[in-house]
Motif scaffolding. Structure first.
Motif, PDB file in Angstrom:
ATOM      1  N   PHE A 179     107.835  -4.831  51.694  1.00 27.41           N
ATOM      2  CA  PHE A 179     107.917  -5.174  50.284  1.00 27.41           C
ATOM      3  C   PHE A 179     108.913  -4.320  49.505  1.00 27.41           C
ATOM      4  CE2 PHE A 179     106.574  -5.229  45.818  1.00 27.41           C
ATOM      5  CZ  PHE A 179     106.817  -6.565  45.565  1.00 27.41           C
ATOM      6  N   PRO A 180     108.884  -2.993  49.625  1.00 22.38           N
ATOM      7  CA  PRO A 180     109.888  -2.209  48.887  1.00 22.38           C
ATOM      8  C   PRO A 180     111.319  -2.540  49.320  1.00 22.38           C
ATOM      9  CG  PRO A 180     108.149  -0.773  49.696  1.00 22.38           C
ATOM     10  CD  PRO A 180     107.911  -2.126  50.291  1.00 22.38           C
ATOM     11  N   GLN A 181     111.525  -2.775  50.610  1.00 24.28           N
ATOM     12  CA  GLN A 181     112.869  -3.107  51.075  1.00 24.28           C
ATOM     13  C   GLN A 181     113.321  -4.464  50.555  1.00 24.28           C
ATOM     14  OE1 GLN A 181     112.652  -2.570  55.332  1.00 24.28           O
ATOM     15  NE2 GLN A 181     113.255  -0.432  55.146  1.00 24.28           N
ATOM     16  N   LEU A 182     112.405  -5.429  50.540  1.00 22.79           N
ATOM     17  CA  LEU A 182     112.742  -6.747  49.986  1.00 22.79           C
ATOM     18  C   LEU A 182     113.054  -6.641  48.500  1.00 22.79           C
ATOM     19  CD1 LEU A 182     110.133  -9.099  51.687  1.00 22.79           C
ATOM     20  CD2 LEU A 182     112.592  -9.065  52.057  1.00 22.79           C
ATOM     21  N   LEU A 183     112.228  -5.906  47.788  1.00 30.02           N
ATOM     22  CA  LEU A 183     112.415  -5.756  46.347  1.00 30.02           C
ATOM     23  C   LEU A 183     113.748  -5.087  46.039  1.00 30.02           C
ATOM     24  CD1 LEU A 183     111.107  -6.163  43.567  1.00 30.02           C
ATOM     25  CD2 LEU A 183     110.136  -3.873  43.811  1.00 30.02           C
ATOM     26  N   ILE A 184     114.016  -3.958  46.665  1.00 30.88           N
ATOM     27  CA  ILE A 184     115.254  -3.213  46.415  1.00 30.88           C
ATOM     28  C   ILE A 184     116.469  -4.035  46.850  1.00 30.88           C
ATOM     29  CG2 ILE A 184     116.602  -1.177  47.100  1.00 30.88           C
ATOM     30  CD1 ILE A 184     113.825   0.301  47.251  1.00 30.88           C
ATOM     31  N   GLY A 185     116.402  -4.616  48.044  1.00 34.47           N
ATOM     32  CA  GLY A 185     117.523  -5.419  48.534  1.00 34.47           C
ATOM     33  C   GLY A 185     117.829  -6.599  47.633  1.00 34.47           C
ATOM     34  N   ASN A 186     116.790  -7.300  47.193  1.00 35.13           N
ATOM     35  CA  ASN A 186     117.004  -8.468  46.338  1.00 35.13           C
ATOM     36  C   ASN A 186     117.489  -8.079  44.944  1.00 35.13           C
ATOM     37  OD1 ASN A 186     116.472 -10.536  48.179  1.00 35.13           O
ATOM     38  ND2 ASN A 186     114.285 -10.252  47.946  1.00 35.13           N
ATOM     39  N   VAL A 187     117.015  -6.970  44.419  1.00 32.20           N
ATOM     40  CA  VAL A 187     117.502  -6.496  43.117  1.00 32.20           C
ATOM     41  C   VAL A 187     118.984  -6.148  43.231  1.00 32.20           C
ATOM     42  CG1 VAL A 187     117.369  -4.567  41.481  1.00 32.20           C
ATOM     43  CG2 VAL A 187     115.283  -5.735  42.185  1.00 32.20           C
ATOM     44  N   ILE A 188     119.371  -5.477  44.307  1.00 33.36           N
ATOM     45  CA  ILE A 188     120.786  -5.140  44.514  1.00 33.36           C
ATOM     46  C   ILE A 188     121.626  -6.409  44.581  1.00 33.36           C
ATOM     47  CG2 ILE A 188     122.437  -4.217  46.202  1.00 33.36           C
ATOM     48  CD1 ILE A 188     120.329  -2.026  46.807  1.00 33.36           C
ATOM     49  N   ILE A 189     121.147  -7.404  45.328  1.00 31.91           N
ATOM     50  CA  ILE A 189     121.892  -8.665  45.454  1.00 31.91           C
ATOM     51  C   ILE A 189     122.075  -9.326  44.088  1.00 31.91           C
ATOM     52  CG2 ILE A 189     121.771 -11.021  46.360  1.00 31.91           C
ATOM     53  CD1 ILE A 189     120.433  -9.791  48.877  1.00 31.91           C
ATOM     54  N   VAL A 190     121.000  -9.434  43.323  1.00 29.76           N
ATOM     55  CA  VAL A 190     121.057 -10.088  42.012  1.00 29.76           C
ATOM     56  C   VAL A 190     121.994  -9.329  41.069  1.00 29.76           C
ATOM     57  CG1 VAL A 190     119.694 -10.653  39.960  1.00 29.76           C
ATOM     58  CG2 VAL A 190     118.807 -11.211  42.223  1.00 29.76           C
ATOM     59  N   LEU A 200     118.429  -7.374  54.291  1.00 33.35           N
ATOM     60  CA  LEU A 200     119.331  -6.225  54.400  1.00 33.35           C
ATOM     61  C   LEU A 200     120.740  -6.662  54.802  1.00 33.35           C
ATOM     62  CD1 LEU A 200     117.004  -3.525  56.004  1.00 33.35           C
ATOM     63  CD2 LEU A 200     117.685  -3.781  53.613  1.00 33.35           C
ATOM     64  N   GLU A 201     120.838  -7.686  55.643  1.00 39.18           N
ATOM     65  CA  GLU A 201     122.149  -8.211  56.015  1.00 39.18           C
ATOM     66  C   GLU A 201     122.838  -8.831  54.810  1.00 39.18           C
ATOM     67  OE1 GLU A 201     125.050 -11.225  57.218  1.00 39.18           O
ATOM     68  OE2 GLU A 201     123.072 -11.706  56.422  1.00 39.18           O
ATOM     69  N   ARG A 202     122.098  -9.577  54.012  1.00 35.65           N
ATOM     70  CA  ARG A 202     122.650 -10.183  52.790  1.00 35.65           C
ATOM     71  C   ARG A 202     123.063  -9.094  51.796  1.00 35.65           C
ATOM     72  NH1 ARG A 202     124.957 -14.398  52.853  1.00 35.65           N
ATOM     73  NH2 ARG A 202     125.416 -13.393  54.783  1.00 35.65           N
ATOM     74  N   THR A 203     122.262  -8.047  51.696  1.00 36.34           N
ATOM     75  CA  THR A 203     122.584  -6.933  50.801  1.00 36.34           C
ATOM     76  C   THR A 203     123.887  -6.266  51.240  1.00 36.34           C
ATOM     77  OG1 THR A 203     120.225  -6.561  50.410  1.00 36.34           O
ATOM     78  CG2 THR A 203     121.712  -4.789  49.781  1.00 36.34           C
ATOM     79  N   ALA A 204     124.035  -6.056  52.546  1.00 37.89           N
ATOM     80  CA  ALA A 204     125.270  -5.459  53.066  1.00 37.89           C
ATOM     81  C   ALA A 204     126.469  -6.350  52.755  1.00 37.89           C
ATOM     82  CB  ALA A 204     125.151  -5.221  54.567  1.00 37.89           C
ATOM     83  N   CYS A 205     126.292  -7.659  52.854  1.00 32.40           N
ATOM     84  CA  CYS A 205     127.391  -8.595  52.546  1.00 32.40           C
ATOM     85  C   CYS A 205     127.814  -8.488  51.090  1.00 32.40           C
ATOM     86  CB  CYS A 205     126.958 -10.037  52.835  1.00 32.40           C
ATOM     87  SG  CYS A 205     126.870 -10.422  54.574  1.00 32.40           S
ATOM     88  N   VAL A 206     126.866  -8.287  50.206  1.00 28.18           N
ATOM     89  CA  VAL A 206     127.170  -8.201  48.773  1.00 28.18           C
ATOM     90  C   VAL A 206     127.788  -6.842  48.429  1.00 28.18           C
ATOM     91  CG1 VAL A 206     126.093  -8.102  46.487  1.00 28.18           C
ATOM     92  CG2 VAL A 206     125.461  -9.913  48.067  1.00 28.18           C
ATOM     93  N   LEU A 207     127.257  -5.773  49.015  1.00 24.28           N
ATOM     94  CA  LEU A 207     127.749  -4.434  48.690  1.00 24.28           C
ATOM     95  C   LEU A 207     129.089  -4.122  49.350  1.00 24.28           C
ATOM     96  CD1 LEU A 207     124.513  -2.260  48.864  1.00 24.28           C
ATOM     97  CD2 LEU A 207     125.817  -2.889  46.830  1.00 24.28           C
ATOM     98  N   PHE A 208     129.272  -4.588  50.575  1.00 19.41           N
ATOM     99  CA  PHE A 208     130.478  -4.265  51.338  1.00 19.41           C
ATOM    100  C   PHE A 208     131.130  -5.541  51.873  1.00 19.41           C
ATOM    101  CE2 PHE A 208     127.115  -1.078  52.155  1.00 19.41           C
ATOM    102  CZ  PHE A 208     127.642  -0.037  51.416  1.00 19.41           C
ATOM    103  N   PRO A 209     131.621  -6.405  50.982  1.00 17.54           N
ATOM    104  CA  PRO A 209     132.119  -7.706  51.439  1.00 17.54           C
ATOM    105  C   PRO A 209     133.300  -7.634  52.406  1.00 17.54           C
ATOM    106  CG  PRO A 209     132.686  -7.330  49.133  1.00 17.54           C
ATOM    107  CD  PRO A 209     131.782  -6.218  49.546  1.00 17.54           C
ATOM    108  N   HIS A 210     134.109  -6.588  52.305  1.00 12.32           N
ATOM    109  CA  HIS A 210     135.289  -6.497  53.169  1.00 12.32           C
ATOM    110  C   HIS A 210     135.000  -5.764  54.478  1.00 12.32           C
ATOM    111  CE1 HIS A 210     137.553  -8.204  49.942  1.00 12.32           C
ATOM    112  NE2 HIS A 210     137.160  -7.238  49.115  1.00 12.32           N
ATOM    113  N   LYS A 211     133.921  -5.025  54.532  1.00 13.16           N
ATOM    114  CA  LYS A 211     133.584  -4.269  55.735  1.00 13.16           C
ATOM    115  C   LYS A 211     132.438  -4.909  56.522  1.00 13.16           C
ATOM    116  CE  LYS A 211     135.017   0.116  53.752  1.00 13.16           C
ATOM    117  NZ  LYS A 211     134.622   1.462  53.394  1.00 13.16           N
ATOM    118  N   VAL A 212     131.847  -5.945  55.975  1.00 16.75           N
ATOM    119  CA  VAL A 212     130.644  -6.504  56.577  1.00 16.75           C
ATOM    120  C   VAL A 212     130.902  -7.079  57.967  1.00 16.75           C
ATOM    121  CG1 VAL A 212     130.724  -8.864  55.673  1.00 16.75           C
ATOM    122  CG2 VAL A 212     128.536  -7.729  55.966  1.00 16.75           C
ATOM    123  N   ARG A 213     132.102  -7.543  58.217  1.00  9.14           N
ATOM    124  CA  ARG A 213     132.408  -8.115  59.533  1.00  9.14           C
ATOM    125  C   ARG A 213     132.331  -7.083  60.645  1.00  9.14           C
ATOM    126  NH1 ARG A 213     136.537 -12.982  59.569  1.00  9.14           N
ATOM    127  NH2 ARG A 213     135.758 -14.070  57.750  1.00  9.14           N
TER     128      ARG A 213
END
Length: 166
Positions: free
Chosen positions: A112-123, A31-44
């Motif tokens: 599992f659903p969170q991993l699947l959704i998060g990883n799909v978003i990242i990819v 979820l942290e990696r997903t947030a970094c990808v979706l909101f790169p400027h706000k993640v800090r």
């Protein structure tokens, strides 16, 4: 197997806690990696080492708290003479009909659903970012994101394969 009553309770409690902690901590990282990808400027703003520590402590305390019922339910002389099992019929039923679903949810149903959704978003976001950079014809070397995409998908598949037998 010779276990004291304390040993029985500790073994069951720690086994379930570790089984629940592993996937939930992987979800936190995803979820942290997903947030970094979706909101790169706000993640800090949200993803600081302090916040990460608080999230980890919260997950650990929640898992240890949820599983505390096992210390009450299990006994070295379990129901019907079974060693290191729920001590009464009521606890046996509680284990089979209620705790089973808690265990399933913490081990697989939630992660599992969170991993699947998060990883799909990242990819998907990495692929979009790459295509945007190519369209804009940004000079310099483009980083190949395929290995990371393969790694993220492999993480989901590996999690599924290793958790199914459990």
């Amino acid at each position: 197997m010779l276990l004291s009553n304390l040993g029985c309770k500790a073994r069951v409690y720690l086994a379930f806690c570790s089984t629940h902690l592993s996937p939930l901590l992987i979800v936190a990282v995803t979820l942290e990696r997903t947030a970094c990808v979706l909101f790169p400027h706000k993640v800090r703003l949200g993803c600081s080492p302090r916040n990460a520590g608080l999230i980890i402590v919260t997950i650990v305390l929640a898992v240890f708290g949820i599983n505390i019922i096992l210390l009450v339910m299990y006994d070295v002389n379990g129901y019907k003479g079974v060693k290191c099992a729920p001590s009464t019929k009521e606890y046996y039923d509680l284990n089979d009909y209620v705790y089973f679903w808690i265990d399933f949810t913490l081990t697989f149903g939630l992660p599992f659903p969170q991993l699947l959704i998060g990883n799909v978003i990242i990819v998907v976001e990495l692929a979009r970012s790459r295509s945007r950079r190519q369209r804009m014809n940004i000079s310099g070397q483009l980083r190949d994101t395929r290995p990371l995409s393969i790694l993220m998908i492999s993480l989901c598949v590996l999690f599924l394969l290793t958790i199914i037998p459990l």
